[in-house]
Design a protein around this motif. Structure first.
Motif, PDB file in Angstrom:
ATOM      1  N   GLU A   1      18.729  43.031 137.729  1.00  0.00           N
ATOM      2  CA  GLU A   1      17.475  42.271 137.657  1.00  0.00           C
ATOM      3  C   GLU A   1      17.403  41.186 138.727  1.00  0.00           C
ATOM      4  O   GLU A   1      16.342  40.641 138.987  1.00  0.00           O
ATOM      5  CB  GLU A   1      17.292  41.655 136.267  1.00  0.00           C
ATOM      6  CG  GLU A   1      18.333  40.608 135.887  1.00  0.00           C
ATOM      7  CD  GLU A   1      19.611  41.211 135.309  1.00  0.00           C
ATOM      8  OE1 GLU A   1      20.582  40.457 135.167  1.00  0.00           O
ATOM      9  OE2 GLU A   1      19.647  42.405 135.017  1.00  0.00           O
TER      10      GLU A   1
ATOM     11  N   ALA B   1      16.164  41.516 144.765  1.00  0.00           N
ATOM     12  CA  ALA B   1      14.874  41.045 145.279  1.00  0.00           C
ATOM     13  C   ALA B   1      13.867  42.173 145.422  1.00  0.00           C
ATOM     14  O   ALA B   1      12.671  41.981 145.209  1.00  0.00           O
ATOM     15  CB  ALA B   1      15.079  40.358 146.622  1.00  0.00           C
ATOM     16  N   ILE B   2      14.338  43.350 145.757  1.00  0.00           N
ATOM     17  CA  ILE B   2      13.430  44.484 145.929  1.00  0.00           C
ATOM     18  C   ILE B   2      12.832  44.900 144.594  1.00  0.00           C
ATOM     19  O   ILE B   2      11.677  45.295 144.514  1.00  0.00           O
ATOM     20  CB  ILE B   2      14.179  45.660 146.600  1.00  0.00           C
ATOM     21  CG1 ILE B   2      14.602  45.243 148.006  1.00  0.00           C
ATOM     22  CG2 ILE B   2      13.302  46.899 146.667  1.00  0.00           C
ATOM     23  CD1 ILE B   2      15.552  46.194 148.672  1.00  0.00           C
ATOM     24  N   GLU B   3      13.620  44.802 143.540  1.00  0.00           N
ATOM     25  CA  GLU B   3      13.120  45.144 142.210  1.00  0.00           C
ATOM     26  C   GLU B   3      12.086  44.119 141.735  1.00  0.00           C
ATOM     27  O   GLU B   3      11.097  44.479 141.105  1.00  0.00           O
ATOM     28  CB  GLU B   3      14.276  45.197 141.200  1.00  0.00           C
ATOM     29  CG  GLU B   3      15.188  46.385 141.372  1.00  0.00           C
ATOM     30  CD  GLU B   3      14.494  47.695 141.045  1.00  0.00           C
ATOM     31  OE1 GLU B   3      13.756  47.745 140.047  1.00  0.00           O
ATOM     32  OE2 GLU B   3      14.683  48.661 141.798  1.00  0.00           O
ATOM     33  N   ARG B   4      12.312  42.846 142.034  1.00  0.00           N
ATOM     34  CA  ARG B   4      11.406  41.797 141.571  1.00  0.00           C
ATOM     35  C   ARG B   4      10.089  41.809 142.328  1.00  0.00           C
ATOM     36  O   ARG B   4       9.031  41.599 141.760  1.00  0.00           O
ATOM     37  CB  ARG B   4      12.060  40.424 141.708  1.00  0.00           C
ATOM     38  CG  ARG B   4      13.131  40.191 140.627  1.00  0.00           C
ATOM     39  CD  ARG B   4      13.636  38.775 140.663  1.00  0.00           C
ATOM     40  NE  ARG B   4      14.499  38.620 141.849  1.00  0.00           N
ATOM     41  CZ  ARG B   4      14.643  37.501 142.536  1.00  0.00           C
ATOM     42  NH1 ARG B   4      13.987  36.425 142.189  1.00  0.00           N
ATOM     43  NH2 ARG B   4      15.446  37.435 143.562  1.00  0.00           N
ATOM     44  N   ARG B   5      10.156  42.022 143.651  1.00  0.00           N
ATOM     45  CA  ARG B   5       8.941  41.994 144.480  1.00  0.00           C
ATOM     46  C   ARG B   5       8.917  43.251 145.343  1.00  0.00           C
ATOM     47  O   ARG B   5       9.886  43.557 146.024  1.00  0.00           O
ATOM     48  CB  ARG B   5       8.958  40.780 145.390  1.00  0.00           C
ATOM     49  CG  ARG B   5       8.878  39.484 144.652  1.00  0.00           C
ATOM     50  CD  ARG B   5       8.853  38.324 145.648  1.00  0.00           C
ATOM     51  NE  ARG B   5       9.146  37.091 144.966  1.00  0.00           N
ATOM     52  CZ  ARG B   5      10.360  36.576 144.821  1.00  0.00           C
ATOM     53  NH1 ARG B   5      11.399  37.189 145.332  1.00  0.00           N
ATOM     54  NH2 ARG B   5      10.539  35.448 144.180  1.00  0.00           N
ATOM     55  N   SER B   6       7.798  43.922 145.338  1.00  0.00           N
ATOM     56  CA  SER B   6       7.683  45.141 146.130  1.00  0.00           C
ATOM     57  C   SER B   6       7.078  44.876 147.507  1.00  0.00           C
ATOM     58  O   SER B   6       6.666  45.797 148.175  1.00  0.00           O
ATOM     59  CB  SER B   6       6.821  46.157 145.382  1.00  0.00           C
ATOM     60  OG  SER B   6       5.523  45.622 145.186  1.00  0.00           O
ATOM     61  N   TYR B   7       7.020  43.601 147.899  1.00  0.00           N
ATOM     62  CA  TYR B   7       6.454  43.264 149.195  1.00  0.00           C
ATOM     63  C   TYR B   7       7.498  42.521 150.021  1.00  0.00           C
ATOM     64  O   TYR B   7       8.464  41.980 149.477  1.00  0.00           O
ATOM     65  CB  TYR B   7       5.184  42.412 149.032  1.00  0.00           C
ATOM     66  CG  TYR B   7       5.336  41.225 148.120  1.00  0.00           C
ATOM     67  CD1 TYR B   7       5.802  40.005 148.590  1.00  0.00           C
ATOM     68  CD2 TYR B   7       5.015  41.328 146.766  1.00  0.00           C
ATOM     69  CE1 TYR B   7       5.946  38.923 147.755  1.00  0.00           C
ATOM     70  CE2 TYR B   7       5.149  40.247 145.921  1.00  0.00           C
ATOM     71  CZ  TYR B   7       5.616  39.050 146.425  1.00  0.00           C
ATOM     72  OH  TYR B   7       5.775  37.975 145.596  1.00  0.00           O
TER      73      TYR B   7
ATOM     74  N   PRO C   1       9.484  39.671 152.322  1.00  0.00           N
ATOM     75  CA  PRO C   1       9.610  38.233 152.120  1.00  0.00           C
ATOM     76  C   PRO C   1       8.755  37.454 153.106  1.00  0.00           C
ATOM     77  O   PRO C   1       8.310  37.978 154.116  1.00  0.00           O
ATOM     78  CB  PRO C   1      11.097  37.983 152.371  1.00  0.00           C
ATOM     79  CG  PRO C   1      11.489  39.048 153.318  1.00  0.00           C
ATOM     80  CD  PRO C   1      10.687  40.246 152.912  1.00  0.00           C
TER      81      PRO C   1
ATOM     82  N   GLY D   1       4.049  38.080 153.615  1.00  0.00           N
ATOM     83  CA  GLY D   1       4.554  39.314 153.009  1.00  0.00           C
ATOM     84  C   GLY D   1       3.548  40.063 152.180  1.00  0.00           C
ATOM     85  O   GLY D   1       3.582  41.284 152.102  1.00  0.00           O
ATOM     86  N   GLN D   2       2.634  39.335 151.550  1.00  0.00           N
ATOM     87  CA  GLN D   2       1.660  39.997 150.686  1.00  0.00           C
ATOM     88  C   GLN D   2       0.371  40.334 151.422  1.00  0.00           C
ATOM     89  O   GLN D   2      -0.600  40.743 150.810  1.00  0.00           O
ATOM     90  CB  GLN D   2       1.343  39.118 149.479  1.00  0.00           C
ATOM     91  CG  GLN D   2       2.543  38.906 148.602  1.00  0.00           C
ATOM     92  CD  GLN D   2       2.209  38.062 147.404  1.00  0.00           C
ATOM     93  OE1 GLN D   2       1.361  38.429 146.613  1.00  0.00           O
ATOM     94  NE2 GLN D   2       2.880  36.919 147.278  1.00  0.00           N
TER      95      GLN D   2
END
Length: 182
Positions: A3, A6-12, A14, A18-19
């Protein structure tokens, strides 16, 4: 993954932007396909371009000929026969002189094989643990129909020229042809 990943938490990506909107151009899609194909076969850009130019000079569908030439390389055939667990390891086996083609020692991984060529692990190299363990694992991976393997003799034969379906790589080769045709 955990958990904390970082890739699991945010799919965009850094960072502040990034968004932002992700634009994919035709060029970026074509380049990604070419890079994917290069990395699968473990080639540098210059080597890959040389293979592409050879494919372009032949008559027929350039993308299919490109895949056929890449599949026919000695390092790839050693991998497909199951003498190595990866193309990188197969390239090293060939480079160190552990493989012979038609009874002659070969140390050039880029050699393109023809129908009827016999590839075998040299007698002094048959006790290498990586070769033995790779041959044990070949049952799960399987040997393509265009190759024939004799496990007891550490020998394989090229029965036919590989086709696009034999390559079975997740790449749209037509995009690579379009990229080099710019």
């Amino acid at each position: 993954m955990t958990e904390k990943c970082a890739i699991e938490r945010r799919s965009y990506p850094p960072g502040q932007h990034g968004q932002g909107r992700q634009r994919t151009t035709d060029y970026s899609v074509q380049l990604r396909e070419k890079q994917k194909l290069r990395r699968i076969y473990g080639l540098q850009e210059r080597q890959f371009r040389g293979v592409f130019q050879r494919a372009e000079r032949r008559t027929g569908v350039t993308g299919e000929i490109l895949l056929s030439l890449l599949e026919s390389r000695l390092d790839n055939v050693v991998y497909r026969l199951g003498f190595a667990v990866s193309r990188k390891q197969a390239r090293q086996l060939v480079g160190h002189g552990h493989v012979s083609v038609n009874g002659r020692k070969v140390d050039i991984p880029s050699q393109v094989l023809k129908t009827g060529d016999v590839i075998e692990v040299r007698p002094g190299s048959r006790e290498i643990t990586t070769v033995l363990s790779a041959l044990d694992a070949v049952d799960s991976r399987g040997v393509p129909a265009w190759l024939e393997l004799d496990r007891t003799a550490f020998r394989g034969t090229v029965k036919a020229t590989p086709t696009k379906q034999d390559a079975a790589v997740p790449v749209n080769e037509q995009l690579v042809v379009e990229l080099y045709s710019r």
